[in-house]
Design an enzyme around this catalytic site. Structure first.
Site, PDB file in Angstrom:
ATOM      1  N   ARG A 237       0.824  -1.195   0.000  1.00 53.10           N
ATOM      2  CA  ARG A 237       0.000   0.000   0.000  1.00 53.10           C
ATOM      3  C   ARG A 237       0.865   1.255   0.000  1.00 53.10           C
ATOM      4  O   ARG A 237       1.911   1.301   0.640  1.00 53.10           O
ATOM      5  CB  ARG A 237      -0.882   0.032   1.254  1.00 53.10           C
ATOM      6  CG  ARG A 237      -1.805  -1.152   1.424  1.00 53.10           C
ATOM      7  CD  ARG A 237      -2.938  -1.230   0.473  1.00 53.10           C
ATOM      8  NE  ARG A 237      -3.756  -0.031   0.426  1.00 53.10           N
ATOM      9  CZ  ARG A 237      -4.947   0.013  -0.180  1.00 53.10           C
ATOM     10  NH1 ARG A 237      -5.446  -1.052  -0.774  1.00 53.10           N
ATOM     11  NH2 ARG A 237      -5.615   1.141  -0.219  1.00 53.10           N
ATOM     12  N   VAL A 238       0.379   2.253  -0.708  1.00 53.81           N
ATOM     13  CA  VAL A 238       1.073   3.539  -0.694  1.00 53.81           C
ATOM     14  C   VAL A 238       0.270   4.587   0.079  1.00 53.81           C
ATOM     15  O   VAL A 238       0.650   5.730   0.156  1.00 53.81           O
ATOM     16  CB  VAL A 238       1.359   4.051  -2.124  1.00 53.81           C
ATOM     17  CG1 VAL A 238       2.350   3.139  -2.822  1.00 53.81           C
ATOM     18  CG2 VAL A 238       0.081   4.163  -2.936  1.00 53.81           C
ATOM     19  N   ASP A 239      -0.873   4.163   0.644  1.00 55.41           N
ATOM     20  CA  ASP A 239      -1.671   5.099   1.434  1.00 55.41           C
ATOM     21  C   ASP A 239      -1.542   4.748   2.916  1.00 55.41           C
ATOM     22  O   ASP A 239      -0.701   3.950   3.302  1.00 55.41           O
ATOM     23  CB  ASP A 239      -3.135   5.065   0.974  1.00 55.41           C
ATOM     24  CG  ASP A 239      -3.687   3.642   0.951  1.00 55.41           C
ATOM     25  OD1 ASP A 239      -3.009   2.709   1.427  1.00 55.41           O
ATOM     26  OD2 ASP A 239      -4.817   3.460   0.454  1.00 55.41           O
ATOM     27  N   ASP A 240      -2.397   5.333   3.749  1.00 59.10           N
ATOM     28  CA  ASP A 240      -2.297   5.072   5.182  1.00 59.10           C
ATOM     29  C   ASP A 240      -3.084   3.836   5.586  1.00 59.10           C
ATOM     30  O   ASP A 240      -3.871   3.851   6.530  1.00 59.10           O
ATOM     31  CB  ASP A 240      -2.771   6.299   5.968  1.00 59.10           C
ATOM     32  CG  ASP A 240      -1.806   7.453   5.776  1.00 59.10           C
ATOM     33  OD1 ASP A 240      -0.592   7.179   5.671  1.00 59.10           O
ATOM     34  OD2 ASP A 240      -2.255   8.603   5.705  1.00 59.10           O
ATOM     35  N   VAL A 241      -2.873   2.791   4.832  1.00 58.83           N
ATOM     36  CA  VAL A 241      -3.530   1.531   5.140  1.00 58.83           C
ATOM     37  C   VAL A 241      -2.416   0.524   5.365  1.00 58.83           C
ATOM     38  O   VAL A 241      -1.428   0.520   4.639  1.00 58.83           O
ATOM     39  CB  VAL A 241      -4.424   1.092   3.959  1.00 58.83           C
ATOM     40  CG1 VAL A 241      -4.905  -0.342   4.139  1.00 58.83           C
ATOM     41  CG2 VAL A 241      -5.627   2.027   3.811  1.00 58.83           C
TER      42      VAL A 241
END
Ligand code: WT7
Length: 698
Positions: free
Chosen positions: A566-570
């Protein structure tokens, strides 16, 4: 058998493999010889399918794949219509076969497949098999947590059970379009409940039975179900979990917020707990066994439009509020059936076992719908995969002669740690295809899965997809092409993945960037329940013109896709998706916690672990007790699977002058890569970093 060889060797033999480096959607085949020498590295290992496997495979070579792939992207309407025609439609879909607006700049995102077609997915999963000569074929083999507890249902028995529940639900007033929450462990009643809802056009929302009362309440309040279906208790490993108590708490919580639920249908799971020990609210709570078996074993199907909703499934995003992913009927049906068939090289004689729980998308698409649409025999296992010993999975494989085994890398790594002897003690000769899902599978776990579990005989389908995609997006097709350990390989039919850079510009050839998709596919989710704007903002606005997956990805010189996380805040813990914001909001609800910042860190078994930096309220000292109580708060608010692995006391957090937490630095501290902190000059107070480092192992 398979050979493991260097990619460069394979390529030197002049054979060619599918390659998409000349631009997504366009297909070109390159002569591998032109690629030249590749350096010797793990990435260049190719695992070649045996002739024996290829001879029986549905897609026996790259040419066959390329031919079908080409048609699927050049003529999606024709390609998918042909497949859809194999199912039962009360009324055929209209024209166009699909319509899409995939570009926010042209108005609201809108995806429709087979609009005007009238069908029912339960009918296609169950009745259709009963009527086509599979009435006596086993639909479900059920294996209980305790060895020795087992059960099974043929397709005709499954139909009867589904119809009884469907009749009951109708009788208590559940209508087409109503939501039903299902909070059940892996009993046969879980797929039965899903199918019964689908039969009457009700929208199911399965909540994983590991979620806490708070999480369940949040979902109940969001979708306002007519009924909640649960059971009194379940045994998992040596523990008994009283699910009904959790439901009671959740229902109390939601009625405080004026969402009251009139009916809680409770299955008595006698293996775990007696009726008499269950807390009960007369008038609201009803025992499944007291009512459902009294209903007729046949039930008219509610015919629905292809675009009528089938289910809601909540998943984590980068804010605290879970997203209700909405899937509709027709496209999802066609897509899950087709992906299941090809990615597992499914044959009617297969016995298929997916270890996922129906509480996650994997259990929706690949325990219930995909397999049953193909008339498959499915193993449903109630318990923990290492109970009472680490050989349990292979015991079950031998017992039911499982041919296709689909699981998650976290389980592979944990069994690998327990030692080969637990595997080799069992025959496993029935196995022919293995599968992996949930997170990238590291090459060493891939090799162990391949060599030890599969005796170097079974291809591994490393399936990349998401709750949102409904079904597989990038996946090997067994036998179709050589595999590379750790790569999900190539796109499924109809899927056009693209890799874009920071500016949203598509990059060609070997490259790394953000993984997007540039067109719709039948299984795509249609909206986030009650929040179409969030749907567009999260998935379609970051890179206009594309669906943004949230994952990073590398495409190598041979065109193979490698998912990098993941590249997001997940974060992805044991294949479970957890929003860092959700964990943070649970932590800060603790009266002694002032601020929290959560990041992922590499974890040997879980893939990623949860690392929480916590600032305490002024004057509160840090203690072991407080650490435990912070963790307990997260368990209570989300569920045990979201409990932080590490709490790091943080007198201050690294923030920019505008107050934004610099997670990049926190990730480095969590990974103990202290010499790679990067530029800290933009921090409001650069000395907090030194403070944090000093407290790292307290
Ligand atoms: C995220 C989706 C889809 C079923 C299970 C999880 C990661 C999933 C793979 C894979 C690398 C993978 C991605 C994705 N993921 N499968 N084979 N290789 N990464 O569903 O909870 O919706 O999570 O799981 O990061 O975005 P989900």
């Amino acid at each position: 058998n398979y050979r493991i060889g260097m990619a460069s060797n394979y390529l030197r033999h002049g054979e060619s493999i599918a390659n998409f480096s000349s631009g997504a959607g366009k297909i070109s085949r390159i002569n591998a010889v032109t690629l030249g020498e590749s350096p010797a590295s793990e990435e260049n290992d190719l695992v070649l399918p045996s002739d024996e496997f290829c001879r029986q495979a549905l897609i026996p070579n790259p040419q066959k794949y390329l031919e079908m792939y080409k048609r699927s992207v050049e003529d999606p309407a024709g390609f998918w219509s042909d497949i859809a025609s194999e199912f039962y439609w009360k009324q055929k879909w209209g024209q166009p076969v699909f319509s899409e607006n995939f570009d926010v700049r042209n108005g609201p995102i809108d995806i429709q497949w087979f609009k005007g077609g009238v069908t029912n997915i339960c009918y296609n999963c169950v009745d259709r098999n009963v009527e086509s000569g599979n009435a006596d074929k086993i639909a479900i083999y059920w294996e209980g947590n305790e060895p020795g507890f087992q059960d099974s249902l043929t397709y005709s028995q499954l139909l009867q059970r589904v119809c009884q529940l469907a009749n009951y639900l109708k009788d208590v007033g559940v209508k087409k379009g109503d939501a039903v929450i299902i909070y059940l462990p892996m009993l046969m009643e879980l797929p039965i409940a899903m199918l019964a809802c689908a039969r009457i056009g009700a929208v199911h929302s399965v909540v994983f039975a590991g979620f806490s009362a708070d999480s369940l309440a949040q979902r109940i309040m969001d979708c306002k179900p007519k009924v909640v279906i649960t059971c009194n208790a379940v045994k998992r490993g040596s523990k008994t979990i009283q699910l009904k108590d959790i439901v009671d708490t959740a229902l109390a919580e939601s009625s405080k917020n004026s969402i009251s639920i009139d009916l809680c249908l409770t299955y008595e799971n006698q293996c775990a707990m007696k009726r008499g020990d269950t807390k009960w609210q007369d008038g609201r709570d009803v025992w499944w066994q007291d009512v459902v078996p009294k209903y007729p074993t046949s039930c008219m199907v509610e015919w629905v439009d292809a675009e009528d909703p089938l289910f809601l499934l909540y998943t984590s995003g980068s804010t605290g509020k879970p997203k209700g992913v909405l899937h509709t009927t027709g496209g999802y049906m066609v897509y899950t059936a087709t992906t299941f068939k090809y990615a597992f090289d499914y044959k009617p004689s297969d016995v298929y076992w997916c270890t996922a729980d129906c509480g996650w998308i994997t259990g929706h698409s690949y325990v219930t719908y995909g397999p049953m649409l193909n008339g498959a025999t499915v193993v449903v296992y109630e318990g923990a995969p290492n109970y009472p010993h680490p050989g349990r999975c292979w015991d079950i494989v031998d017992k039911f002669n499982v041919t296709i085994f689909y699981t998650a890398p976290t389980l592979v790594r944990s069994l690998m740690r327990d030692g080969d002897q637990y595997v080799t003690r069992y025959s496993r000769k029935s196995l022919r295809v293995l599968g992996s899902v949930g997170e990238p599978i590291n090459p060493s776990a891939w090799r162990w899965f391949f060599n030890v579990v599969g005796d170097s005989r079974c291809p591994i389908s490393d399936t990349w997809w998401q709750t949102e995609t409904g079904g597989f997006m990038i996946t090997p097709l067994p036998g179709a092409w050589p595999q590379k350990p750790g790569s999900a390989t190539f796109p499924f039919f109809g899927v056009q993945p693209v890799i874009v850079d920071d500016k949203g510009i598509e990059i060609d050839g070997a490259c790394s960037g953000y993984l997007c998709v540039k067109n719709s596919w039948p299984g795509a989710f249609r909206t986030l329940y009650g929040d179409h704007e969030r749907y567009e903002t999260t998935y379609f606005k970051p890179f206009p013109g594309y669906y943004f997956s949230g994952d990073g990805c590398t495409r190598d010189k041979d065109g193979y896709y490698w998912l990098t996380g993941r590249v997001d805040d997940v974060i992805n813990v044991s294949g479970h998706r957890i929003g860092t914001a959700e964990v943070e909001s649970a932590l800060v609800s603790h009266p002694q916690c002032a601020e929290a910042a959560v990041v992922g860190f590499e974890h040997e078994v879980k893939g990623q672990g949860i690392y929480a930096f916590v600032t305490l309220v002024e004057g509160v000292p840090y203690s072991e007790e407080l650490r435990k109580s912070l963790i307990l708060t997260v368990r209570e608010q989300i569920g045990a699977f979201a409990a932080p692995d590490k709490i790091h006391w943080a007198p201050g957090l690294p923030k920019t002058r505008s107050g934004k937490i610099m997670r990049r630095i926190l990730r480095k501290i969590a990974a103990r890569q202290l010499d790679e902190l990067g530029d800290t000059s933009t921090l409001a107070e650069p000395n907090v970093v030194d403070q944090l480092i000093a407290l790292a192992d307290c």
